[in-house]
Design a protein around this motif. Structure first.
Motif, PDB file in Angstrom:
ATOM      1  N   ILE A 117      11.813   3.488  54.348  1.00 27.78           N
ATOM      2  CA  ILE A 117      11.657   4.651  53.439  1.00 27.78           C
ATOM      3  C   ILE A 117      11.336   5.773  54.015  1.00 27.78           C
ATOM      4  CG2 ILE A 117       9.126   3.839  53.060  1.00 27.78           C
ATOM      5  CD1 ILE A 117       9.689   4.665  50.163  1.00 27.78           C
ATOM      6  N   SER A 169      11.051  10.525  53.287  1.00 27.69           N
ATOM      7  CA  SER A 169      11.152  11.239  52.269  1.00 27.69           C
ATOM      8  C   SER A 169      12.030  12.689  52.964  1.00 27.69           C
ATOM      9  CB  SER A 169       9.843  12.143  51.948  1.00 27.69           C
ATOM     10  OG  SER A 169       9.208  12.977  52.900  1.00 27.69           O
ATOM     11  N   LEU A 222      15.112  13.406  54.048  1.00 31.72           N
ATOM     12  CA  LEU A 222      16.499  13.331  54.014  1.00 31.72           C
ATOM     13  C   LEU A 222      17.494  13.857  55.161  1.00 31.72           C
ATOM     14  CD1 LEU A 222      16.960  13.319  50.245  1.00 31.72           C
ATOM     15  CD2 LEU A 222      16.004  11.553  51.588  1.00 31.72           C
ATOM     16  N   THR A 256      24.550   3.787  56.496  1.00 34.06           N
ATOM     17  CA  THR A 256      23.713   3.084  55.543  1.00 34.06           C
ATOM     18  C   THR A 256      24.665   2.256  54.498  1.00 34.06           C
ATOM     19  OG1 THR A 256      23.824   4.959  54.009  1.00 34.06           O
ATOM     20  CG2 THR A 256      21.662   4.845  55.259  1.00 34.06           C
ATOM     21  N   LYS A 264      21.030   3.052  49.439  1.00 36.96           N
ATOM     22  CA  LYS A 264      20.154   4.134  49.620  1.00 36.96           C
ATOM     23  C   LYS A 264      19.681   4.070  48.132  1.00 36.96           C
ATOM     24  CE  LYS A 264      21.656   7.990  52.388  1.00 36.96           C
ATOM     25  NZ  LYS A 264      22.260   9.042  52.474  1.00 36.96           N
ATOM     26  N   ILE A 265      18.295   3.707  47.916  1.00 30.14           N
ATOM     27  CA  ILE A 265      17.796   3.543  46.729  1.00 30.14           C
ATOM     28  C   ILE A 265      16.605   4.690  46.712  1.00 30.14           C
ATOM     29  CG2 ILE A 265      16.281   2.052  45.333  1.00 30.14           C
ATOM     30  CD1 ILE A 265      17.646  -0.399  46.885  1.00 30.14           C
ATOM     31  N   PRO A 266      16.790   5.671  45.538  1.00 30.07           N
ATOM     32  CA  PRO A 266      15.541   6.560  45.097  1.00 30.07           C
ATOM     33  C   PRO A 266      14.362   6.312  44.781  1.00 30.07           C
ATOM     34  CG  PRO A 266      17.631   6.960  43.720  1.00 30.07           C
ATOM     35  CD  PRO A 266      17.683   5.483  44.284  1.00 30.07           C
ATOM     36  N   ASP A 319       9.766  12.745  46.968  1.00 29.62           N
ATOM     37  CA  ASP A 319      11.003  12.156  46.417  1.00 29.62           C
ATOM     38  C   ASP A 319      11.509  11.490  47.791  1.00 29.62           C
ATOM     39  OD1 ASP A 319      11.561  12.642  43.834  1.00 29.62           O
ATOM     40  OD2 ASP A 319      11.863  14.844  44.473  1.00 29.62           O
ATOM     41  N   CYS A 320      11.844  10.304  47.755  1.00 31.49           N
ATOM     42  CA  CYS A 320      12.171   9.384  48.878  1.00 31.49           C
ATOM     43  C   CYS A 320      13.434   8.612  48.840  1.00 31.49           C
ATOM     44  CB  CYS A 320      11.035   8.307  49.316  1.00 31.49           C
ATOM     45  SG  CYS A 320       9.496   9.222  49.682  1.00 31.49           S
ATOM     46  N   ARG A 321      13.946   8.182  49.836  1.00 33.32           N
ATOM     47  CA  ARG A 321      15.202   7.132  49.715  1.00 33.32           C
ATOM     48  C   ARG A 321      14.862   5.778  50.590  1.00 33.32           C
ATOM     49  NH1 ARG A 321      16.026  10.569  46.879  1.00 33.32           N
ATOM     50  NH2 ARG A 321      18.143  11.737  46.394  1.00 33.32           N
ATOM     51  N   VAL A 359      16.452   3.099  52.753  1.00 34.08           N
ATOM     52  CA  VAL A 359      17.828   3.022  53.051  1.00 34.08           C
ATOM     53  C   VAL A 359      17.826   1.721  53.844  1.00 34.08           C
ATOM     54  CG1 VAL A 359      18.239   5.270  53.268  1.00 34.08           C
ATOM     55  CG2 VAL A 359      17.203   4.195  55.044  1.00 34.08           C
TER      56      VAL A 359
END
Length: 387
Positions: free
Chosen positions: A341, A343, A345, A355, A358-360, A367-369, A371
């Motif tokens: 995880i 933030s 990007l 990837t 990719k999940i928000p 705000d993170c992803r 991956v």
């Protein structure tokens, strides 16, 4: 016989589906997904079970009243119309938390809490010439007020302290991950204890502990000292222990390796102590290793899951750091499903791997992803050719 009633479990943005699945697996009825919450039905025993067993819930709320509300004075009047004797008595201590998302209210959540508190205190004072005391730290009754546009929901908080406070973590590092988020990441990754697990930047060990609890089917909040509902007048201690025993009987043993690395000796010490507090020393090993100098030493499929620095609170060269993550995975970790995880990007661009997911998500306010990278045994071309 205990009757069913509606409840609401709150969670972190992005974990609503995971929480809904947890609730269904636990036996909840009428599960409905909202934003940062999931509503469901169950009886008193299920409320106890939800608090003990859910990994991605922050609070379990029991709604007591919903009404339209137009301003602060209207809120005060409507609060006075609730039959508070059914919920507490004049000698009870109480606390109120509020969340407000409405143009009708120009004041902040803290003021709404104070207005609600005054309404309850005045309700008892008019009837008994005495008012219940507020106890912010350790109340008998915790009340949750949620105002969305012109709709106000008043609920009892059955959890007390937030459910992320599992009771095992005494020591943390600079940027510890919330336990609920850590559990959510493990569940989102699909890890169930059916392969090896590595957190190569384990910090104080939270992800490792949550993974080990999932692998062994240990209830998330088994180490907690108490829950809010234990102070309610209708608390049923025998029922609580019956539910607890039924959950403990479902614990299993994971036979795969669960390992953490950290380059800081202080982090390794903290992680080991937290793992010991969670009674998981037999299942989790922590090693003083710099991930960037490591290779995979366990045989077979492996889930790698970690929370690397984002550059927010720890000062790092993002381009170099994230490139090293990609190089280390490429060169040393075949036959692995990798999740992390971030933030940052921008940093993801330097990993140099494609990837597959990719999940928000949110980590606090960030705000993170989350991956995923699939590291095959040999190259991707070889893998495809052999299929």
């Amino acid at each position: 016989m205990s009757h069913n009633f509606k409840m609401v479990a709150t969670t972190i943005f992005g974990l609503e589906e995971v929480l809904a699945t947890e609730l269904r697996n636990l036996g909840a009825q009428h599960v409905e997904i909202g934003i940062r919450n999931v509503s469901f039905s169950g009886d008193k025993g299920f409320m106890y079970k939800a608090n003990m067993a859910l990994r991605t819930a922050i609070r379990i709320l029991k709604p007591i009243k919903r009404f339209k509300v137009f301003d602060e004075d209207d809120l005060y009047k409507k609060f006075q119309q609730i039959d508070w004797e059914r919920i507490m008595n004049v000698d009870s201590t109480f606390a109120i938390g509020a969340v407000v998302n409405s143009k009708n209210f120009t004041t902040n959540s803290h003021y709404i809490s104070l207005k609600s508190k005054d309404a309850i205190a005045d309700y008892f004072r008019h009837k008994y010439h005495k008012r219940p005391n507020v106890d912010v730290k350790h109340p008998d009754v915790k009340i949750h007020v949620h105002i969305q546009k012109d709709l106000c929901s008043v609920s009892l908080d059955s959890s007390g302290d937030s459910l992320h406070k599992r009771g095992y973590r005494n020591l943390t590092n600079i940027a510890p991950i919330n336990e609920v988020l850590a559990a959510g990441l493990v569940l989102l990754s699909g890890y169930t204890g059916d392969c090896n697990f590595i957190d190569p930047m384990c910090g104080s060990g939270t992800i490792l502990i949550e993974a080990a609890m999932i692998a062994n089917n240990i209830p998330a909040n088994i180490n907690r000292k108490e829950f809010g509902f234990e102070k309610w007048s209708d608390y049923d201690e025998d029922l609580f222990f019956t539910i607890q025993d039924s959950l403990l009987k479902k614990i299993r043993s994971c036979h795969f390796k669960i390992m953490g690395f950290d380059k800081a000796p202080s982090a390794v010490r903290k992680a080991k102590e937290n793992i010991e507090n969670a009674n998981l020393t037999d299942f989790v090993g922590v090693h003083h290793v710099n991930f960037f100098n490591s290779v995979k030493e366990v045989f077979g499929p492996t889930t790698i899951l970690f929370n690397p620095p984002y550059g927010e609170r720890l000062d790092i060269d993002i381009q170099e750091f994230y490139k090293k993550i990609g190089d280390t995975l490429k060169n040393g970790y075949p036959d692995s499903t990798v999740w992390f995880i971030t933030s940052n990007l921008e940093g993801l661009k330097y990993v140099g791997l494609r990837t597959s997911k990719k999940i928000p998500l949110k980590n606090g306010d960030l705000d993170c992803r989350f991956v995923r990278y699939d590291m095959y045994e040999g190259s991707r071309k070889t893998k495809k050719a052999s299929q």
